[in-house]
Write a protein that holds these residues in place. Structure first.
Motif, PDB file in Angstrom:
ATOM      1  N   HIS A 221      36.950   5.825 -10.481  1.00 52.95           N
ATOM      2  CA  HIS A 221      38.215   5.853 -11.225  1.00 52.95           C
ATOM      3  C   HIS A 221      38.283   4.691 -12.209  1.00 52.95           C
ATOM      4  CE1 HIS A 221      39.995   2.486  -9.148  1.00 52.95           C
ATOM      5  NE2 HIS A 221      39.750   3.041  -7.973  1.00 52.95           N
ATOM      6  N   GLY A 222      39.341   4.712 -13.028  1.00 55.81           N
ATOM      7  CA  GLY A 222      39.457   3.727 -14.111  1.00 55.81           C
ATOM      8  C   GLY A 222      40.108   2.431 -13.660  1.00 55.81           C
TER       9      GLY A 222
ATOM     10  N   THR B 244      42.979   2.298  -5.177  1.00 58.10           N
ATOM     11  CA  THR B 244      41.828   3.066  -4.682  1.00 58.10           C
ATOM     12  C   THR B 244      42.131   3.637  -3.300  1.00 58.10           C
ATOM     13  OG1 THR B 244      40.498   1.372  -5.761  1.00 58.10           O
ATOM     14  CG2 THR B 244      39.318   2.996  -4.441  1.00 58.10           C
TER      15      THR B 244
ATOM     16  N   ASP C 245      34.513  -6.350   2.997  1.00 58.06           N
ATOM     17  CA  ASP C 245      33.134  -6.750   2.724  1.00 58.06           C
ATOM     18  C   ASP C 245      33.117  -8.272   2.832  1.00 58.06           C
ATOM     19  OD1 ASP C 245      30.601  -7.041   1.687  1.00 58.06           O
ATOM     20  OD2 ASP C 245      31.025  -6.018  -0.211  1.00 58.06           O
TER      21      ASP C 245
ATOM     22  N   TYR D 230      29.355   2.599   5.367  1.00 56.58           N
ATOM     23  CA  TYR D 230      29.802   3.989   5.390  1.00 56.58           C
ATOM     24  C   TYR D 230      29.159   4.789   6.530  1.00 56.58           C
ATOM     25  CZ  TYR D 230      31.345   2.846   0.617  1.00 56.58           C
ATOM     26  OH  TYR D 230      31.935   2.275  -0.483  1.00 56.58           O
TER      27      TYR D 230
ATOM     28  N   ALA E 298      26.623  -4.045   2.598  1.00 52.87           N
ATOM     29  CA  ALA E 298      27.964  -3.472   2.381  1.00 52.87           C
ATOM     30  C   ALA E 298      27.924  -1.946   2.338  1.00 52.87           C
ATOM     31  CB  ALA E 298      28.547  -4.017   1.085  1.00 52.87           C
ATOM     32  N   LEU E 299      26.994  -1.387   1.590  1.00 55.99           N
ATOM     33  CA  LEU E 299      26.948   0.078   1.453  1.00 55.99           C
ATOM     34  C   LEU E 299      26.739   0.754   2.810  1.00 55.99           C
ATOM     35  CD1 LEU E 299      24.881   0.106  -1.850  1.00 55.99           C
ATOM     36  CD2 LEU E 299      27.142   1.185  -1.590  1.00 55.99           C
TER      37      LEU E 299
ATOM     38  N   PRO F 121      36.026   1.678  -1.215  1.00 56.31           N
ATOM     39  CA  PRO F 121      35.083   0.548  -1.182  1.00 56.31           C
ATOM     40  C   PRO F 121      35.569  -0.393  -0.081  1.00 56.31           C
ATOM     41  CG  PRO F 121      36.058   0.814  -3.396  1.00 56.31           C
ATOM     42  CD  PRO F 121      36.830   1.705  -2.465  1.00 56.31           C
ATOM     43  N   ILE F 122      34.679  -1.202   0.451  1.00 54.93           N
ATOM     44  CA  ILE F 122      35.181  -2.257   1.334  1.00 54.93           C
ATOM     45  C   ILE F 122      35.381  -3.466   0.434  1.00 54.93           C
ATOM     46  CG2 ILE F 122      34.404  -1.439   3.576  1.00 54.93           C
ATOM     47  CD1 ILE F 122      31.850  -3.138   3.162  1.00 54.93           C
ATOM     48  N   TYR F 123      36.550  -4.070   0.539  1.00 54.17           N
ATOM     49  CA  TYR F 123      36.952  -5.078  -0.440  1.00 54.17           C
ATOM     50  C   TYR F 123      36.449  -6.459  -0.053  1.00 54.17           C
ATOM     51  CZ  TYR F 123      39.806  -1.088  -1.581  1.00 54.17           C
ATOM     52  OH  TYR F 123      40.213   0.201  -1.891  1.00 54.17           O
ATOM     53  N   TYR F 124      36.068  -7.233  -1.070  1.00 52.90           N
ATOM     54  CA  TYR F 124      35.628  -8.609  -0.823  1.00 52.90           C
ATOM     55  C   TYR F 124      36.806  -9.426  -0.321  1.00 52.90           C
ATOM     56  CZ  TYR F 124      31.320  -7.941  -3.514  1.00 52.90           C
ATOM     57  OH  TYR F 124      30.110  -7.530  -3.960  1.00 52.90           O
TER      58      TYR F 124
ATOM     59  N   ASP G 207      33.663  -0.153 -11.886  1.00 58.77           N
ATOM     60  CA  ASP G 207      32.834  -1.368 -11.862  1.00 58.77           C
ATOM     61  C   ASP G 207      31.683  -1.294 -10.876  1.00 58.77           C
ATOM     62  OD1 ASP G 207      34.934  -1.236  -9.955  1.00 58.77           O
ATOM     63  OD2 ASP G 207      34.733  -3.367  -9.486  1.00 58.77           O
TER      64      ASP G 207
ATOM     65  N   HIS H 165      26.824   2.601  -6.029  1.00 60.21           N
ATOM     66  CA  HIS H 165      27.070   3.786  -5.192  1.00 60.21           C
ATOM     67  C   HIS H 165      26.274   5.007  -5.633  1.00 60.21           C
ATOM     68  CE1 HIS H 165      30.433   1.374  -3.770  1.00 60.21           C
ATOM     69  NE2 HIS H 165      30.471   2.181  -2.725  1.00 60.21           N
TER      70      HIS H 165
ATOM     71  N   GLY I 291      44.960  -3.156  -7.742  1.00 58.72           N
ATOM     72  CA  GLY I 291      43.719  -2.390  -7.917  1.00 58.72           C
ATOM     73  C   GLY I 291      43.194  -1.882  -6.578  1.00 58.72           C
ATOM     74  N   HIS I 292      43.183  -2.774  -5.581  1.00 59.07           N
ATOM     75  CA  HIS I 292      42.714  -2.363  -4.245  1.00 59.07           C
ATOM     76  C   HIS I 292      43.664  -1.317  -3.659  1.00 59.07           C
ATOM     77  CE1 HIS I 292      41.635  -6.774  -4.625  1.00 59.07           C
ATOM     78  NE2 HIS I 292      40.463  -6.166  -4.712  1.00 59.07           N
TER      79      HIS I 292
ATOM     80  N   TRP J 182      43.064  -0.593 -13.998  1.00 58.02           N
ATOM     81  CA  TRP J 182      44.448  -0.900 -14.382  1.00 58.02           C
ATOM     82  C   TRP J 182      44.491  -2.212 -15.141  1.00 58.02           C
ATOM     83  CZ3 TRP J 182      48.832   1.913 -14.120  1.00 58.02           C
ATOM     84  CH2 TRP J 182      48.796   3.059 -13.331  1.00 58.02           C
TER      85      TRP J 182
HETATM   86  O1  ME8 Z   1      33.374  -4.533  -5.373  1.00 59.18           O
HETATM   87  N1  ME8 Z   1      42.040  -1.420 -11.381  1.00 59.18           N
HETATM   88  O2  ME8 Z   1      34.855  -5.279  -3.771  1.00 59.18           O
HETATM   89  P1  ME8 Z   1      36.100  -5.729  -4.659  1.00 59.18           P
HETATM   90  C1  ME8 Z   1      41.651  -0.464 -10.537  1.00 59.18           C
HETATM   91  N2  ME8 Z   1      32.947  -5.443  -1.999  1.00 59.18           N
HETATM   92  N3  ME8 Z   1      40.933  -0.695  -9.411  1.00 59.18           N
HETATM   93  C2  ME8 Z   1      40.624  -1.959  -9.126  1.00 59.18           C
HETATM   94  C3  ME8 Z   1      41.015  -3.032  -9.960  1.00 59.18           C
HETATM   95  C4  ME8 Z   1      41.770  -2.719 -11.135  1.00 59.18           C
HETATM   96  N4  ME8 Z   1      42.186  -3.659 -12.001  1.00 59.18           N
HETATM   97  N5  ME8 Z   1      40.557  -4.175  -9.398  1.00 59.18           N
HETATM   98  C5  ME8 Z   1      39.910  -3.823  -8.252  1.00 59.18           C
HETATM   99  C6  ME8 Z   1      33.655  -4.835  -4.226  1.00 59.18           C
HETATM  100  N6  ME8 Z   1      39.950  -2.490  -8.081  1.00 59.18           N
HETATM  101  C7  ME8 Z   1      32.652  -4.624  -3.117  1.00 59.18           C
HETATM  102  C8  ME8 Z   1      32.599  -3.160  -2.760  1.00 59.18           C
HETATM  103  S1  ME8 Z   1      31.654  -1.105  -1.328  1.00 59.18           S
HETATM  104  C9  ME8 Z   1      30.344  -0.842  -0.348  1.00 59.18           C
HETATM  105  C10 ME8 Z   1      31.597  -2.802  -1.709  1.00 59.18           C
HETATM  106  C11 ME8 Z   1      39.388  -1.733  -6.950  1.00 59.18           C
HETATM  107  O3  ME8 Z   1      37.012  -6.454  -3.721  1.00 59.18           O
HETATM  108  C12 ME8 Z   1      38.334  -0.727  -7.400  1.00 59.18           C
HETATM  109  O4  ME8 Z   1      38.188   0.251  -6.419  1.00 59.18           O
HETATM  110  O5  ME8 Z   1      35.661  -6.431  -5.879  1.00 59.18           O
HETATM  111  C13 ME8 Z   1      37.090  -1.564  -7.416  1.00 59.18           C
HETATM  112  O6  ME8 Z   1      35.907  -0.796  -7.379  1.00 59.18           O
HETATM  113  C14 ME8 Z   1      37.283  -2.364  -6.129  1.00 59.18           C
HETATM  114  O7  ME8 Z   1      38.703  -2.636  -6.097  1.00 59.18           O
HETATM  115  C15 ME8 Z   1      36.476  -3.632  -6.142  1.00 59.18           C
HETATM  116  O8  ME8 Z   1      36.815  -4.361  -5.003  1.00 59.18           O
END
Ligand code: ME8
Length: 519
Positions: free
Chosen positions: A291-292, A25, A50, A236, A232-233, A10-13, A264, A269, A21-22, A294
């Motif tokens: 995935h699940g 993944t 993101d 890719y 955001a999507l 994912p691209i992270y906020y 989440d 997706h 968590g980030h 943490w």
């Molecule tokens: O949702 N356990 O970004 P985000 C496991 N920008 N994985 C975790 C986690 C945890 N406790 N916390 C976060 C977004 N993650 C969007 C995505 S994609 C086109 C846009 C991981 O910064 C996990 O992969 O909130 C989750 O889906 C992602 O961080 C959410 O990152």
């Protein structure tokens, strides 16, 4: 089948600093990317940030910093973490980049041209934390009487002119697509949730906002910015050079082999994204794996609880490859997992130091001491020797199957079955006794062991790149002979090869710190 592989995180906020968590993944994607490269694939591994939307804009305002400056700063933290964790990404995308604005506007135009988008007014609930729209019947009431989204996020009522994507018309085509591609969504339980959600019927989706400006302008109607998830999507395909589709990386790498996400964000997706793509006349990706989650010592990880796990601190404490190993080994990939320091130390001391590290250390020390530091000659093989070598030779198939299913824990378990078998073989053969009684037989035993360790170290590279490289260095395996194609007997260790002085690769954790390296 072409030997190409495209994997994305994912691209992270950029509203907040990166946490475990980030890191998790991206680590999973890194292990896959490395595995595929070693397996001879041309790989593209994408991660990024993101940066648009209300959530980021609000965080910048709260920090009292200009939004662009804020996104530059936080995005840099994610890039630094990626380097620190030794991720092997080929590209890091930021949605504020020019290439991405161009690509997002191009997918929008395709959707308009195909009649998939119309202008109306949105009146409904929105959760800024999730950047998601909700219908009233999805909401519940929290202890303080506030309406909340299923994720627990606060919601607000929004009423504004908005463009809509005709998602409701995609129900049957999405169900057909899931049916024709049974492994599109993994794990299976998540797939069932999505199928049941889509079967229940879909509402058209609001895809533009007018009440704030931090986003990609809608082409031809600059009062609107694109809904942050559509923007955001699209990252890719931006990273493959979209809107150019006939040549270049899009032609080579699309459809993506795998979008790795947390549970989440599966709906975005597995429902919206394939519908947007098909609506734009583009192919959907091959797989989305959710995935699940943490938790930290049994608690949800959250900034407000103050229990965020900082990957940098964890690595400083236990070591990079130790953390990489733990995260991929501790929890069956797909399930939720709980982080505890005790579990981390158990894996580090038990499986890395005692099992794998000790195997390497004792075999290499014996070669150093008893064979003049050179790979010994191999004599006639016994059934036990052949048994161990066969289990090592069969590993690539077993690990490969596990990686194909994103079952990292199973791949590592398969490797450790051989590590344990090799340790049992050492105990059974007792080469230290053979040193006096039958040096030629001792040579064969150590040679079988060294060859087994060569297999193990080649196969652990995707998970623990540095430690595996150090083991391979100690076996004098040349850098260009570490790919899976070199697992065969042609590349077996050659008798007489001089080996460097062995040193421990996997330290133990004792009395609150990493102990001296060695066994
Ligand atoms: O949702 N356990 O970004 P985000 C496991 N920008 N994985 C975790 C986690 C945890 N406790 N916390 C976060 C977004 N993650 C969007 C995505 S994609 C086109 C846009 C991981 O910064 C996990 O992969 O909130 C989750 O889906 C992602 O961080 C959410 O990152």
């Amino acid at each position: 089948m072409s030997k190409r592989y495209y994997v994305t995180t994912p691209i992270y906020y950029v509203n907040d600093d990166p946490h475990i968590g980030h890191a998790y993944t991206t680590l999973a994607c890194d292990a896959l990317a490395r595995f595929k490269r070693l397996d001879g694939f041309e790989v593209k591994f994408l991660t990024g940030t993101d940066e648009h939307g209300q959530k980021v804009a609000k965080s910048a305002a709260a920090a009292g910093i200009d939004t662009r400056e804020f996104t530059d700063k936080v995005s840099r933290n994610f890039r630094d973490l990626a380097d620190f964790m030794n991720y092997s990404h080929d590209d890091f995308i930021r949605t504020t980049e020019e290439r991405h604005i161009r690509s997002s506007q191009a997918i929008w135009r395709r959707l308009i041209d195909n009649g998939e988008i119309y202008l109306d007014t949105y009146a409904g609930w929105y959760a800024v934390r999730d950047e998601a729209f909700y219908t009233g019947d999805e909401l519940t009431t929290d202890a303080d009487g506030n309406k909340v989204a299923p994720s627990g996020a606060e919601v607000e009522w929004v009423e504004e002119p908005s463009y809509f994507f005709r998602l409701s018309a995609w129900r049957d085509r999405l169900l057909e697509f899931y049916d024709a591609n049974p492994d599109f969504i993994l794990p299976k339980t998540r797939r069932n949730e999505v199928v049941s959600f889509v079967s229940g019927g879909l509402h058209d989706l609001s895809v533009s906002r007018t009440t704030f400006k931090w986003g990609v302008p809608v082409p031809g109607d600059e009062d609107h910015i694109m809904y942050v998830w559509l923007d955001a999507l699209t990252n890719y395909i931006t990273a493959l050079g979209f809107p150019e589709t006939e040549t270049g990386e899009y032609a080579t790498f699309w459809p993506a082999d795998l979008h790795m996400v947390g549970k989440d964000i599966l709906r975005f997706h597995a429902v919206y994204w394939p519908a947007f793509l098909m609506g734009a006349g583009l192919e959907p990706p091959r797989r989305v794996f959710a995935h699940g989650w943490w938790t930290n010592e049994g608690q949800k990880i959250s900034k407000s609880l103050g229990n965020i796990i900082d990957p940098v601190k964890l690595v400083d404490k236990y070591g990079l490859d130790q953390v990489r190993y733990f995260l991929l080994r501790e929890v069956p990939f797909g399930n939720d997992g709980d982080f505890t320091h005790q579990a981390m130390v158990n894996r580090m001391n038990g499986e890395l130091a005692n099992d794998y590290g000790n195997l390497g250390q004792r075999v290499l020390s014996m070669i150093n001491k008893n064979c003049g530091g050179r790979v010994p000659e191999r004599g006639a093989l016994t059934g036990d020797d052949e048994g161990l070598l066969e289990s090592a030779h069969g590993l690539i198939g077993r690990v490969g199957d596990a990686m194909e299913a994103q079952a990292f824990h199973e791949g590592l378990e398969a490797v450790w079955a051989v590590v344990r078998a090799a340790n049992a073989y050492v105990d059974g053969q007792a080469p230290w006794k053979l040193a006096k009684e039958d040096p030629a037989r001792m040579g064969t035993v150590l040679c079988v062991l060294a060859e087994t360790i060569r297999h193990l170290a080649i196969l652990t590279q995707p998970f623990m790149p540095d430690s595996s490289a150090r083991l391979l260095d100690q076996l004098a395996v040349p850098e260009d002979a570490r790919a899976f194609a070199c697992l065969g007997p042609d590349h077996a260790l050659k008798a007489g090869t001089e080996l460097p002085i062995p040193e421990g690769v996997f330290p133990r954790y004792e009395n609150g710190e990493k102990a001296e390296e060695g066994d």
